[in-house]
Motif scaffolding. Structure first.
Motif, PDB file in Angstrom:
ATOM      1  N   TYR A 173     -10.546 -20.893   4.890  1.00  0.00           N
ATOM      2  CA  TYR A 173      -9.262 -20.193   5.017  1.00  0.00           C
ATOM      3  C   TYR A 173      -8.800 -19.696   3.659  1.00  0.00           C
ATOM      4  O   TYR A 173      -8.763 -20.455   2.693  1.00  0.00           O
ATOM      5  CB  TYR A 173      -8.204 -21.136   5.591  1.00  0.00           C
ATOM      6  CG  TYR A 173      -8.372 -21.382   7.066  1.00  0.00           C
ATOM      7  CD1 TYR A 173      -7.806 -20.519   7.996  1.00  0.00           C
ATOM      8  CD2 TYR A 173      -9.112 -22.462   7.531  1.00  0.00           C
ATOM      9  CE1 TYR A 173      -7.963 -20.729   9.356  1.00  0.00           C
ATOM     10  CE2 TYR A 173      -9.279 -22.681   8.892  1.00  0.00           C
ATOM     11  CZ  TYR A 173      -8.705 -21.816   9.798  1.00  0.00           C
ATOM     12  OH  TYR A 173      -8.865 -22.029  11.135  1.00  0.00           O
ATOM     13  N   THR A 174      -8.430 -18.409   3.622  1.00  0.00           N
ATOM     14  CA  THR A 174      -8.034 -17.842   2.332  1.00  0.00           C
ATOM     15  C   THR A 174      -6.853 -16.884   2.515  1.00  0.00           C
ATOM     16  O   THR A 174      -6.144 -16.974   3.527  1.00  0.00           O
ATOM     17  CB  THR A 174      -9.274 -17.197   1.665  1.00  0.00           C
ATOM     18  OG1 THR A 174      -8.897 -16.725   0.372  1.00  0.00           O
ATOM     19  CG2 THR A 174      -9.866 -16.072   2.484  1.00  0.00           C
ATOM     20  N   ASP A 175      -6.643 -15.984   1.557  1.00  0.00           N
ATOM     21  CA  ASP A 175      -5.457 -15.125   1.587  1.00  0.00           C
ATOM     22  C   ASP A 175      -5.749 -13.699   2.046  1.00  0.00           C
ATOM     23  O   ASP A 175      -4.929 -12.808   1.883  1.00  0.00           O
ATOM     24  CB  ASP A 175      -4.775 -15.129   0.209  1.00  0.00           C
ATOM     25  CG  ASP A 175      -5.722 -14.739  -0.919  1.00  0.00           C
ATOM     26  OD1 ASP A 175      -6.859 -14.305  -0.627  1.00  0.00           O
ATOM     27  OD2 ASP A 175      -5.338 -14.885  -2.092  1.00  0.00           O
ATOM     28  N   VAL A 176      -6.950 -13.459   2.556  1.00  0.00           N
ATOM     29  CA  VAL A 176      -7.300 -12.160   3.164  1.00  0.00           C
ATOM     30  C   VAL A 176      -7.970 -12.457   4.512  1.00  0.00           C
ATOM     31  O   VAL A 176      -8.351 -13.591   4.778  1.00  0.00           O
ATOM     32  CB  VAL A 176      -8.247 -11.335   2.252  1.00  0.00           C
ATOM     33  CG1 VAL A 176      -7.513 -10.830   1.021  1.00  0.00           C
ATOM     34  CG2 VAL A 176      -9.465 -12.147   1.834  1.00  0.00           C
ATOM     35  N   ALA A 182     -15.182  -4.390   0.111  1.00  0.00           N
ATOM     36  CA  ALA A 182     -14.884  -4.477  -1.329  1.00  0.00           C
ATOM     37  C   ALA A 182     -13.658  -5.364  -1.447  1.00  0.00           C
ATOM     38  O   ALA A 182     -13.010  -5.670  -0.436  1.00  0.00           O
ATOM     39  CB  ALA A 182     -14.603  -3.099  -1.927  1.00  0.00           C
ATOM     40  N   ASP A 183     -13.324  -5.771  -2.655  1.00  0.00           N
ATOM     41  CA  ASP A 183     -12.127  -6.604  -2.842  1.00  0.00           C
ATOM     42  C   ASP A 183     -10.889  -5.820  -2.393  1.00  0.00           C
ATOM     43  O   ASP A 183     -10.579  -4.769  -2.969  1.00  0.00           O
ATOM     44  CB  ASP A 183     -12.016  -6.966  -4.329  1.00  0.00           C
ATOM     45  CG  ASP A 183     -10.871  -7.936  -4.599  1.00  0.00           C
ATOM     46  OD1 ASP A 183      -9.981  -8.064  -3.738  1.00  0.00           O
ATOM     47  OD2 ASP A 183     -10.881  -8.552  -5.683  1.00  0.00           O
ATOM     48  N   PRO A 184     -10.161  -6.309  -1.379  1.00  0.00           N
ATOM     49  CA  PRO A 184      -8.991  -5.581  -0.884  1.00  0.00           C
ATOM     50  C   PRO A 184      -7.896  -5.408  -1.937  1.00  0.00           C
ATOM     51  O   PRO A 184      -7.029  -4.559  -1.774  1.00  0.00           O
ATOM     52  CB  PRO A 184      -8.472  -6.447   0.266  1.00  0.00           C
ATOM     53  CG  PRO A 184      -9.533  -7.422   0.571  1.00  0.00           C
ATOM     54  CD  PRO A 184     -10.406  -7.550  -0.644  1.00  0.00           C
TER      55      PRO A 184
HETATM   56  P1  ADP Z   1      -8.874 -19.073  -2.411  1.00  0.00           P
HETATM   57  O1  ADP Z   1      -7.641 -19.427  -3.165  1.00  0.00           O
HETATM   58  O2  ADP Z   1      -8.630 -19.071  -0.926  1.00  0.00           O
HETATM   59  O3  ADP Z   1     -10.093 -19.818  -2.808  1.00  0.00           O
HETATM   60  P2  ADP Z   1      -9.978 -16.816  -3.838  1.00  0.00           P
HETATM   61  O4  ADP Z   1      -9.012 -16.143  -4.749  1.00  0.00           O
HETATM   62  O5  ADP Z   1     -11.015 -17.694  -4.435  1.00  0.00           O
HETATM   63  O6  ADP Z   1      -9.126 -17.562  -2.722  1.00  0.00           O
HETATM   64  O7  ADP Z   1     -10.742 -15.742  -2.935  1.00  0.00           O
HETATM   65  C1  ADP Z   1     -10.028 -14.811  -2.169  1.00  0.00           C
HETATM   66  C2  ADP Z   1      -9.938 -13.515  -2.927  1.00  0.00           C
HETATM   67  O8  ADP Z   1     -11.233 -12.961  -3.075  1.00  0.00           O
HETATM   68  C3  ADP Z   1      -9.173 -12.417  -2.212  1.00  0.00           C
HETATM   69  O9  ADP Z   1      -7.782 -12.529  -2.415  1.00  0.00           O
HETATM   70  C4  ADP Z   1      -9.763 -11.149  -2.812  1.00  0.00           C
HETATM   71  O10 ADP Z   1      -8.945 -10.623  -3.841  1.00  0.00           O
HETATM   72  C5  ADP Z   1     -11.084 -11.623  -3.452  1.00  0.00           C
HETATM   73  N1  ADP Z   1     -12.237 -10.838  -2.998  1.00  0.00           N
HETATM   74  C6  ADP Z   1     -13.177 -10.298  -3.814  1.00  0.00           C
HETATM   75  N2  ADP Z   1     -14.086  -9.621  -3.131  1.00  0.00           N
HETATM   76  C7  ADP Z   1     -13.749  -9.728  -1.823  1.00  0.00           C
HETATM   77  C8  ADP Z   1     -14.327  -9.231  -0.608  1.00  0.00           C
HETATM   78  N3  ADP Z   1     -15.451  -8.509  -0.608  1.00  0.00           N
HETATM   79  N4  ADP Z   1     -13.704  -9.518   0.561  1.00  0.00           N
HETATM   80  C9  ADP Z   1     -12.583 -10.272   0.572  1.00  0.00           C
HETATM   81  N5  ADP Z   1     -11.993 -10.761  -0.539  1.00  0.00           N
HETATM   82  C10 ADP Z   1     -12.563 -10.498  -1.737  1.00  0.00           C
END
Ligand code: ADP
Ligand code: ASP
Ligand code: MG
Length: 423
Positions: A173-176, A182-184
């Protein structure tokens, strides 16, 4: 109903409200009949703040003490989460990595898991508890010291526990809303991927898509644990990462899976290296002996008049100091002129299994970068990835240009980022 492992990242438990929201989700899974093991990260940017604090006290903190400090972040969130669950009327117990049986080697700050013996977790589950485990940490097999698994390591804890407990799925579970093309945060028109193979996800993760850690995907592939990456802020289906798509995940594998970028690396150039056998071996032996992982390497053609060449390589910024020190120490034996350190670089990678059979991909990639006015400094390729190093300032523009050029832009909703600071 089987056992599920759920991992909540720092952005999902950034404050008390976040912890209560996550607790509710966990209780819902339990009410649906699952046995639930939760792996939790430190709240928000706690780990970064602890690192900043350590560096104010000592420029190069001792590995053992550094790990002891950093694991405190996950201890805070695991205890608070267990309390929040109990407050909802359900039984929960929190465990450190060591208590959960996460056994590692003794390389501080980037330890590898070598065994998982989750006896206490099993007992807690059998007694009807929800088990909460601190991510990113373990205990070394030989010295019994507390270790950490490297940044983002809670993902690996989750998959390792899922494998050891024979879980049916590991939910991250994360924030996207999942893994995007690509990175949103950089590409608003990025598309959510419904299913992606371990192979492509491994390359994306290794190229900087920090939504999943590379080692976690490696582990999941080795033990064949399906991963479901999804948002803790929405109820949407996320991205399935597995060997083969199942049922509703059935989609055609795309030619290009996505574009990854990474600004966490630096470049070291060893200037004036004698162009004779053994020099590269000596340089990279010095770096390897300092336990530094390098990424891309390029050796320039030597100038005929001097017989000297330059060798450049990239490595994590966090290891820059250590690498420079190691090379300076070996300077006499290796015999180069000087070292140049550049931390203003970025890496952009295009990933997709379809590259194997589509020879035009590389040319189109370079064309997109040149149309965007981006200069290329280093290139490396694998069967299913092509990466370039550029100036750090050019990275975001380059990612958007490549994403558009390969027709990956979505024409519907913009990708949502629910939380986090992107740090
Ligand atoms: P968490 O705190 O849940 O571990 P992270 O910051 O480690 O979260 O990972 C989530 C982040 O990864 C997202 O907010 C996004 O900015 C980044 N990210 C980079 N590349 C991608 C991708 N291809 N798809 C989704 N998120 C991505
Ligand atoms: N808290 C650690 C970090 O920020 C581990 C993790 O979140 O996965 O890197
Ligand atoms: Mg993460």
């Amino acid at each position: 109903m089987g056992l599920v492992v759920q991992k909540y990242g720092g952005s999902s438990v950034a404050d008390a409200e976040g912890i209560k929201r996550v607790a509710k989700r966990i209780v819902d899974a339990k009410k649906n009949g699952h046995q639930v093991v939760v792996v939790v990260s430190a709240m928000g940017d706690t780990t970064d703040e602890l690192i900043d604090l350590a560096e104010q006290v000592s420029p190069i903190p001792a590995g053992r003490e550094f790990d002891m400090l950093l694991t405190a972040g996950e201890r805070i969130s695991m205890a608070l989460l267990a309390m929040a669950i109990k407050n909802l009327g359900h039984e929960a117990q929190s465990f450190t990595g060591s208590q959960a049986g996460v056994i590692t080697d003794s390389v501080h700050n980037k330890a590898r898991i070598i065994d998982v013996t989750p006896g206490r977790i099993r007992t807690a589950l059998d007694e009807g508890n929800i088990a909460i485990v601190a991510g990113f940490q373990g205990v070394s097999q030989d010295k019994k010291d507390i270790t950490t698994l490297g940044r983002g390591g809670s993902d690996t804890t989750a998959v390792a526990l899922a494998a050891a407990l024979d879980a049916e799925v590991c939910e991250i579970y994360t924030d996207v809303d999942g893994v995007f093309t690509a990175d949103p945060r950089v590409v608003k028109k990025a598309k959510k991927i419904d299913w992606i193979s371990f192979e492509d996800m491994l390359e994306l993760a290794a190229s900087g898509s920090k939504v999943l850690l590379h080692r976690c995907v490696e582990y999941a592939r080795r033990y064949n644990i399906p991963i479901h990456v999804r948002s803790s802020f929405s109820g949407l289906q996320g991205t399935w990462v597995s060997n083969e798509p199942q049922g509703a995940q059935k989609v055609e594998q795309a030619i290009i899976s996505g574009v990854a970028h990474d600004t966490s690396e630096a470049k070291i150039t060893v200037v004036g290296v004698p162009d004779k056998p053994g020099e590269a071996a000596a340089i990279f032996r010095a770096v390897a002996d300092a336990e530094i992982n390098i990424d891309m390497i390029v050796q320039n053609v030597s100038a005929a008049s001097t017989g000297l060449t330059d060798i450049s390589f990239t490595l994590p910024k966090a290891e820059g100091r250590k690498a420079i020190d190691a090379l300076e120490k070996a300077k006499g034996a290796i015999g180069f002129d000087s070292l140049r350190y550049d931390d203003q670089i970025g890496k952009i990678s295009l990933v997709g299994a379809g590259m194997k059979t589509n020879p035009g991909v590389t040319a189109d990639f370079f064309k997109a970068l040149s149309d965007a006015g981006v200069n290329i400094e280093l290139i490396s390729t694998s069967e299913i990835r092509i990466s370039v190093v550029t100036r750090a300032d050019d990275v975001n523009e380059a990612v958007r240009a490549v994403h558009s050029a390969f027709g990956l832009d979505s024409d519907s909703d913009e990708a949502v980022v629910y939380g986090g600071t992107g740090r």
